[in-house]
Write an enzyme that holds these catalytic residues in place. Sequence first.
Site, PDB file in Angstrom:
ATOM      1  N   TRP A 114       0.869  -1.181   0.000  1.00  0.00           N
ATOM      2  CA  TRP A 114       0.000   0.000   0.000  1.00  0.00           C
ATOM      3  C   TRP A 114       0.899   1.220   0.000  1.00  0.00           C
ATOM      4  CZ3 TRP A 114      -4.394   2.348  -0.765  1.00  0.00           C
ATOM      5  CH2 TRP A 114      -4.917   3.337   0.077  1.00  0.00           C
ATOM      6  N   SER A 150       0.962   4.256   0.849  1.00  0.00           N
ATOM      7  CA  SER A 150       0.070   5.004   1.742  1.00  0.00           C
ATOM      8  C   SER A 150       0.401   6.492   1.794  1.00  0.00           C
ATOM      9  CB  SER A 150       0.224   4.395   3.144  1.00  0.00           C
ATOM     10  OG  SER A 150      -0.158   5.299   4.146  1.00  0.00           O
ATOM     11  N   GLY A 151      -0.620   7.313   1.653  1.00  0.00           N
ATOM     12  CA  GLY A 151      -0.433   8.751   1.794  1.00  0.00           C
ATOM     13  C   GLY A 151      -0.103   9.131   3.229  1.00  0.00           C
ATOM     14  N   PHE A 152      -0.742   8.453   4.158  1.00  0.00           N
ATOM     15  CA  PHE A 152      -0.491   8.726   5.568  1.00  0.00           C
ATOM     16  C   PHE A 152       0.975   8.435   5.910  1.00  0.00           C
ATOM     17  CE2 PHE A 152      -0.030   7.382   9.935  1.00  0.00           C
ATOM     18  CZ  PHE A 152      -0.710   8.360  10.649  1.00  0.00           C
ATOM     19  N   ASP A 192      -1.205  14.338   6.911  1.00  0.00           N
ATOM     20  CA  ASP A 192      -1.749  13.698   5.708  1.00  0.00           C
ATOM     21  C   ASP A 192      -2.967  14.511   5.249  1.00  0.00           C
ATOM     22  OD1 ASP A 192      -2.522  11.908   3.751  1.00  0.00           O
ATOM     23  OD2 ASP A 192      -3.387  10.475   5.154  1.00  0.00           O
ATOM     24  N   ASP A 219      -2.326   4.813  -3.073  1.00  0.00           N
ATOM     25  CA  ASP A 219      -3.297   5.675  -2.382  1.00  0.00           C
ATOM     26  C   ASP A 219      -3.195   7.055  -3.016  1.00  0.00           C
ATOM     27  OD1 ASP A 219      -4.745   7.173  -0.591  1.00  0.00           O
ATOM     28  OD2 ASP A 219      -3.381   6.881   1.096  1.00  0.00           O
ATOM     29  N   ARG A 270     -13.169   4.640  -2.989  1.00  0.00           N
ATOM     30  CA  ARG A 270     -13.235   4.655  -1.516  1.00  0.00           C
ATOM     31  C   ARG A 270     -14.287   5.653  -1.077  1.00  0.00           C
ATOM     32  NH1 ARG A 270      -7.886   5.919   2.181  1.00  0.00           N
ATOM     33  NH2 ARG A 270      -8.837   7.174   3.809  1.00  0.00           N
ATOM     34  N   HIS A 312     -14.402   2.814   4.544  1.00  0.00           N
ATOM     35  CA  HIS A 312     -13.514   3.203   5.654  1.00  0.00           C
ATOM     36  C   HIS A 312     -14.350   3.623   6.863  1.00  0.00           C
ATOM     37  CE1 HIS A 312      -9.617   3.737   7.168  1.00  0.00           C
ATOM     38  NE2 HIS A 312      -9.404   4.998   6.910  1.00  0.00           N
TER      39      HIS A 312
HETATM   40  C1  SPV Z   1      -3.433   5.807   4.354  1.00  0.00           C
HETATM   41  O1  SPV Z   1      -2.735   4.898   4.816  1.00  0.00           O
HETATM   42  O2  SPV Z   1      -2.936   6.815   3.828  1.00  0.00           O
HETATM   43  C2  SPV Z   1      -4.898   5.715   4.398  1.00  0.00           C
HETATM   44  C3  SPV Z   1      -5.515   4.947   5.471  1.00  0.00           C
HETATM   45  O3  SPV Z   1      -5.539   6.336   3.571  1.00  0.00           O
HETATM   46  S1  SPV Z   1      -5.970   6.009   6.768  1.00  0.00           S
HETATM   47  O4  SPV Z   1      -4.837   6.829   7.119  1.00  0.00           O
HETATM   48  O5  SPV Z   1      -6.418   5.174   7.882  1.00  0.00           O
HETATM   49  O6  SPV Z   1      -7.090   6.840   6.303  1.00  0.00           O
HETATM   50 MG    MG Z   2      -4.430   7.842   2.626  1.00  0.00          MG
END
Ligand code: SPV
Ligand code: MG
Length: 290
Positions: free
Chosen positions: A40, A42-44, A54, A81, A155, A186
């Site tokens: 993943w 991931s943006g976060f 984020d 993401d 999403r 989510h």
């Molecule tokens: C990410 O991992 O960037 C997500 C998941 O989008 S969350 O941070 O839980 O929204």
């Molecule tokens: Mg994200």
Amino acid sequence: MSPAKRLRARMAETGLVHIMAAHSPLSAILAEEAGFDGLWASGFELSALYGVADMSVISMTQHLDMLRAIAGRTTLPIVADIDTGYGNAINVIHAIREYERAGASAVVIEDKTFPKVTSLVAGGRQQLLRIEEFRGKIAAAVATRQDPDFLVIARTEALIAGVGEAEALHRANAYVDAGADMILIHSKEKNPLEIESFSRAWNELVPLVIVPNAYPDLDAERVKALGNIRMMIYGNYGIRAAATAMQETFRRIMADGGVQNVHKDILAVEEVFRLQRMDEIKAAEARFLR
Ligand code: SPV
Ligand code: MG
């Protein structure tokens, strides 16, 4: 077989794929060695790696650069993401071309307005996009992909925004009509009841994706029992694990006045050499350095 085809095949074969967040090539290598089915982007995690929130602060170029670096060091399929798709449907067309070229096997696009606010923060300003506008983004992504196995995952943040299950179902159905291959639902509830309820109410053939960050009790066994969730994304566990280890190690070094105690509790340098494929370098040196 393309990584995207492998991801689809794995989903069909096992019924549930496990996708680990990666914020760097090293974390991707570790996820691959641990046996995950995919990564993943991931943006976060990338935001946290840069030490920023984020909230659409990281650019598409930064995210793509990291994704390319990750794709260069692993064979796993990458689920990107892409937050809200970096703008409107026109920006999504550009993003899909770029992400497919960079080596992604799938994208997740969320139905919030740009700039987005991270989903799990208490009191976050969660603003949903108009359904028609988001349908346009999904349709644009589907029309742009080159590889038919490349997954377009829609999403919905309806539960995050607190507008209820009926609206979440309504939106998810609309996104399926627009061509989404999967729906990511989510939730920021601390227990999985909201997700389990959505899953039971979901009678489309299109499978679901979840990110059990807020509700960690929903394990693979419970997910399989629900029957329509095919992908679990472990969305922030890589950066949290890395930060935990660094926080503890750094504090101990300062407290102890040296590295004498932590030395034995962290990876040996030889293990880092292995992860860097130093053996290949040695072989190349022997062969080519004259
Ligand atoms: C990410 O991992 O960037 C997500 C998941 O989008 S969350 O941070 O839980 O929204
Ligand atoms: Mg994200």
